[in-house]
Write a protein that holds these residues in place. Structure first.
Motif, PDB file in Angstrom:
ATOM      1  N   ILE A 119       0.862  -1.180   0.000  1.00 54.52           N
ATOM      2  CA  ILE A 119       0.000   0.000   0.000  1.00 54.52           C
ATOM      3  C   ILE A 119       0.898   1.230   0.000  1.00 54.52           C
ATOM      4  O   ILE A 119       2.048   1.176   0.445  1.00 54.52           O
ATOM      5  CB  ILE A 119      -0.953   0.035   1.212  1.00 54.52           C
ATOM      6  N   VAL A 120       0.375   2.333  -0.513  1.00 53.68           N
ATOM      7  CA  VAL A 120       1.139   3.579  -0.576  1.00 53.68           C
ATOM      8  C   VAL A 120       0.702   4.504   0.558  1.00 53.68           C
ATOM      9  O   VAL A 120      -0.494   4.714   0.778  1.00 53.68           O
ATOM     10  CB  VAL A 120       0.954   4.273  -1.936  1.00 53.68           C
ATOM     11  N   ASN A 121       1.690   5.029   1.261  1.00 53.67           N
ATOM     12  CA  ASN A 121       1.461   5.988   2.336  1.00 53.67           C
ATOM     13  C   ASN A 121       1.892   7.373   1.881  1.00 53.67           C
ATOM     14  O   ASN A 121       3.005   7.549   1.384  1.00 53.67           O
ATOM     15  CB  ASN A 121       2.257   5.588   3.584  1.00 53.67           C
ATOM     16  N   ALA A 122       1.016   8.354   2.073  1.00 52.46           N
ATOM     17  CA  ALA A 122       1.367   9.749   1.802  1.00 52.46           C
ATOM     18  C   ALA A 122       2.095  10.282   3.030  1.00 52.46           C
ATOM     19  O   ALA A 122       1.472  10.653   4.030  1.00 52.46           O
ATOM     20  CB  ALA A 122       0.110  10.562   1.511  1.00 52.46           C
ATOM     21  N   ALA A 123       3.409  10.316   2.967  1.00 48.59           N
ATOM     22  CA  ALA A 123       4.253  10.577   4.132  1.00 48.59           C
ATOM     23  C   ALA A 123       4.674  12.037   4.214  1.00 48.59           C
ATOM     24  O   ALA A 123       4.465  12.820   3.288  1.00 48.59           O
ATOM     25  CB  ALA A 123       5.493   9.686   4.068  1.00 48.59           C
ATOM     26  N   ASN A 124       5.324  12.383   5.336  1.00 51.91           N
ATOM     27  CA  ASN A 124       5.984  13.681   5.449  1.00 51.91           C
ATOM     28  C   ASN A 124       7.473  13.509   5.165  1.00 51.91           C
ATOM     29  O   ASN A 124       7.961  12.392   5.007  1.00 51.91           O
ATOM     30  CB  ASN A 124       5.756  14.310   6.828  1.00 51.91           C
ATOM     31  N   SER A 125       8.189  14.577   5.092  1.00 51.99           N
ATOM     32  CA  SER A 125       9.585  14.514   4.646  1.00 51.99           C
ATOM     33  C   SER A 125      10.500  13.805   5.638  1.00 51.99           C
ATOM     34  O   SER A 125      11.610  13.405   5.284  1.00 51.99           O
ATOM     35  CB  SER A 125      10.127  15.926   4.374  1.00 51.99           C
ATOM     36  N   GLN A 126      10.056  13.622   6.882  1.00 52.08           N
ATOM     37  CA  GLN A 126      10.839  12.875   7.863  1.00 52.08           C
ATOM     38  C   GLN A 126      10.534  11.375   7.819  1.00 52.08           C
ATOM     39  O   GLN A 126      11.228  10.584   8.459  1.00 52.08           O
ATOM     40  CB  GLN A 126      10.585  13.417   9.270  1.00 52.08           C
ATOM     41  N   LEU A 127       9.491  11.001   7.102  1.00 49.71           N
ATOM     42  CA  LEU A 127       9.046   9.603   6.972  1.00 49.71           C
ATOM     43  C   LEU A 127       8.686   8.952   8.301  1.00 49.71           C
ATOM     44  O   LEU A 127       8.617   7.732   8.383  1.00 49.71           O
ATOM     45  CB  LEU A 127      10.124   8.742   6.288  1.00 49.71           C
ATOM     46  N   LEU A 128       8.463   9.744   9.339  1.00 49.05           N
ATOM     47  CA  LEU A 128       8.280   9.158  10.668  1.00 49.05           C
ATOM     48  C   LEU A 128       6.824   8.993  11.071  1.00 49.05           C
ATOM     49  O   LEU A 128       6.531   8.569  12.179  1.00 49.05           O
ATOM     50  CB  LEU A 128       9.007  10.014  11.716  1.00 49.05           C
ATOM     51  N   GLY A 129       5.902   9.303  10.193  1.00 44.10           N
ATOM     52  CA  GLY A 129       4.505   9.250  10.559  1.00 44.10           C
ATOM     53  C   GLY A 129       4.070  10.543  11.229  1.00 44.10           C
ATOM     54  O   GLY A 129       4.865  11.428  11.527  1.00 44.10           O
ATOM     55  N   CYS A 130       2.778  10.630  11.478  1.00 49.06           N
ATOM     56  CA  CYS A 130       2.189  11.833  12.078  1.00 49.06           C
ATOM     57  C   CYS A 130       2.282  11.741  13.594  1.00 49.06           C
ATOM     58  O   CYS A 130       1.879  10.750  14.191  1.00 49.06           O
ATOM     59  CB  CYS A 130       0.736  11.950  11.633  1.00 49.06           C
ATOM     60  N   PHE A 131       2.804  12.792  14.227  1.00 52.15           N
ATOM     61  CA  PHE A 131       2.967  12.818  15.682  1.00 52.15           C
ATOM     62  C   PHE A 131       1.782  13.458  16.402  1.00 52.15           C
ATOM     63  O   PHE A 131       1.820  13.638  17.613  1.00 52.15           O
ATOM     64  CB  PHE A 131       4.254  13.576  16.049  1.00 52.15           C
ATOM     65  N   VAL A 132       0.721  13.809  15.668  1.00 54.59           N
ATOM     66  CA  VAL A 132      -0.468  14.392  16.299  1.00 54.59           C
ATOM     67  C   VAL A 132      -1.349  13.246  16.809  1.00 54.59           C
ATOM     68  O   VAL A 132      -1.800  12.422  16.021  1.00 54.59           O
ATOM     69  CB  VAL A 132      -1.259  15.262  15.308  1.00 54.59           C
ATOM     70  N   PRO A 133      -1.575  13.155  18.121  1.00 57.07           N
ATOM     71  CA  PRO A 133      -2.319  12.017  18.669  1.00 57.07           C
ATOM     72  C   PRO A 133      -3.691  11.838  18.033  1.00 57.07           C
ATOM     73  O   PRO A 133      -4.512  12.751  18.003  1.00 57.07           O
ATOM     74  CB  PRO A 133      -2.448  12.362  20.156  1.00 57.07           C
ATOM     75  N   GLY A 134      -3.909  10.647  17.469  1.00 59.62           N
ATOM     76  CA  GLY A 134      -5.216  10.308  16.926  1.00 59.62           C
ATOM     77  C   GLY A 134      -5.607  11.018  15.654  1.00 59.62           C
ATOM     78  O   GLY A 134      -6.758  10.914  15.217  1.00 59.62           O
ATOM     79  N   HIS A 135      -4.682  11.749  15.033  1.00 59.14           N
ATOM     80  CA  HIS A 135      -5.021  12.476  13.804  1.00 59.14           C
ATOM     81  C   HIS A 135      -5.482  11.498  12.731  1.00 59.14           C
ATOM     82  O   HIS A 135      -4.987  10.369  12.631  1.00 59.14           O
ATOM     83  CB  HIS A 135      -3.800  13.258  13.309  1.00 59.14           C
ATOM     84  N   ASN A 136      -6.420  11.924  11.909  1.00 52.52           N
ATOM     85  CA  ASN A 136      -7.029  11.003  10.947  1.00 52.52           C
ATOM     86  C   ASN A 136      -6.379  11.052   9.566  1.00 52.52           C
ATOM     87  O   ASN A 136      -6.960  10.562   8.598  1.00 52.52           O
ATOM     88  CB  ASN A 136      -8.534  11.282  10.814  1.00 52.52           C
ATOM     89  N   CYS A 137      -5.187  11.629   9.449  1.00 51.49           N
ATOM     90  CA  CYS A 137      -4.498  11.600   8.155  1.00 51.49           C
ATOM     91  C   CYS A 137      -4.058  10.174   7.835  1.00 51.49           C
ATOM     92  O   CYS A 137      -3.917   9.327   8.728  1.00 51.49           O
ATOM     93  CB  CYS A 137      -3.296  12.543   8.153  1.00 51.49           C
ATOM     94  N   ILE A 138      -3.833   9.891   6.567  1.00 48.76           N
ATOM     95  CA  ILE A 138      -3.468   8.539   6.146  1.00 48.76           C
ATOM     96  C   ILE A 138      -2.161   8.087   6.772  1.00 48.76           C
ATOM     97  O   ILE A 138      -1.979   6.911   7.113  1.00 48.76           O
ATOM     98  CB  ILE A 138      -3.408   8.449   4.594  1.00 48.76           C
ATOM     99  N   ASP A 139      -1.233   9.006   6.961  1.00 52.83           N
ATOM    100  CA  ASP A 139       0.055   8.696   7.566  1.00 52.83           C
ATOM    101  C   ASP A 139      -0.137   8.172   8.994  1.00 52.83           C
ATOM    102  O   ASP A 139       0.462   7.172   9.404  1.00 52.83           O
ATOM    103  CB  ASP A 139       0.922   9.956   7.564  1.00 52.83           C
TER     104      ASP A 139
END
Length: 285
Positions: A119-139
């Motif tokens: 599957i493809v993940n729309a990531a951020n430039s750090q590739l570390l995932g989203c650090f916002v608790p419970g955020h509903n972005c695909i990352d």
């Protein structure tokens, strides 16, 4: 094992995981842990989201993996054979078969349910995932379902290259507790002051880079999310047109490399956009 014992063990596992993560840092050691199981599960996701990369006890990983894999089973795994191709949809509606239509699908749902090669993940430039608790972005959704090992793997990639991931490139990792085998991470363009040809090219590069790394890793079934259309604010209609055009052009030259490429959408709006574009562009092509 009877049902009551299974429920008890799941609750016990959740308690253990929350307490372990909370006790990792001084900031969360005195955190009030809710009694409600759903609230406690949300707290676990939040603690996973904010946890920085770093080693953790193998027992934690074993318990986490059992919990996440049970959640995958409870949501219901979806296989490629359960998703109709574009051609099958067209035949059902009375239309004719079209070139490449046996290799393409449009599917609406949770990408973390898909048992595909990647599957493809729309990531951020750090590739570390989203650090916002419970955020509903695909990352955030993908990292939360895969487990904390995914952040570790992405951190290793960034550490090795010693620079942020450039826009339009792609990296591949294991999928850990997801039903897919791999996750392909790509950083899409951020639209701030309107679209430009450069931003459109960046998005096309994302799709092409994902396809190229898929071929290099013998990925035969691949599911794309709608890259950059969320918090990166790329207009949905233009993004869908770029996605379809880029995938079709690549597939035409590498048809033997893929069994299925899935356009995975979540919003009803995107279903309508993709369906219209696929119908018109494929039939006209």
């Amino acid at each position: 094992m009877n049902d009551n014992k299974s429920i008890f063990n799941q609750r016990e596992a959740l308690d253990y995981l929350v307490k372990t993560l909370a006790n990792e840092t001084k900031q969360y050691r005195n955190l009030t842990i809710p009694a409600d199981q759903d609230d406690k599960r949300q707290l676990l996701r939040g603690l996973m989201n904010v946890r920085a990369p770093g080693p953790i006890d193998l027992e934690f990983l074993a318990v986490q993996d059992r919990l996440l894999q049970k959640e995958v089973r409870d949501k219901g795994v979806v296989t490629v054979s359960q998703i109709p191709t574009v051609n099958e949809d067209l035949i059902n509606s009375g239309a004719v078969r079209i070139p490449l239509g046996d290799k393409l699908s449009l599917w609406q749902g949770d990408i973390t349910r898909l048992a595909v090669d990647a599957i493809v993940n729309a990531a951020n430039s750090q590739l570390l995932g989203c650090f916002v608790p419970g955020h509903n972005c695909i990352d955030n959704v993908i990292h939360s379902a895969a487990g904390i090992q995914l952040r570790e793997a992405c951190d290793a990639l960034i550490t090795a290259q010693n620079m942020p991931e450039p826009t339009g490139a792609a990296k591949i990792t294991s999928a850990y507790n997801l039903p897919s085998k791999h996750v392909i991470h790509t950083v899409g363009p951020i639209v701030q002051d309107g679209l430009t040809p450069g931003l459109e090219q960046d998005l096309a590069n994302c799709y092409r880079a994902c396809l190229e790394i898929a071929v290099a890793n013998q990925v035969r079934s691949l599911a794309f999310c709608c890259i950059s259309t969320g918090v990166f604010r790329f207009p949905n209609e233009v993004a869908a047109a770029i996605a379809i055009a880029t995938v079709m052009a690549f597939l035409a030259a590498h048809e033997e490399k893929f069994d299925r490429i899935i356009f995975n959408v979540f919003l009803d709006r995107d279903v309508a956009i993709y369906q219209k574009l696929l119908d018109s562009q494929l039939i006209d092509g």
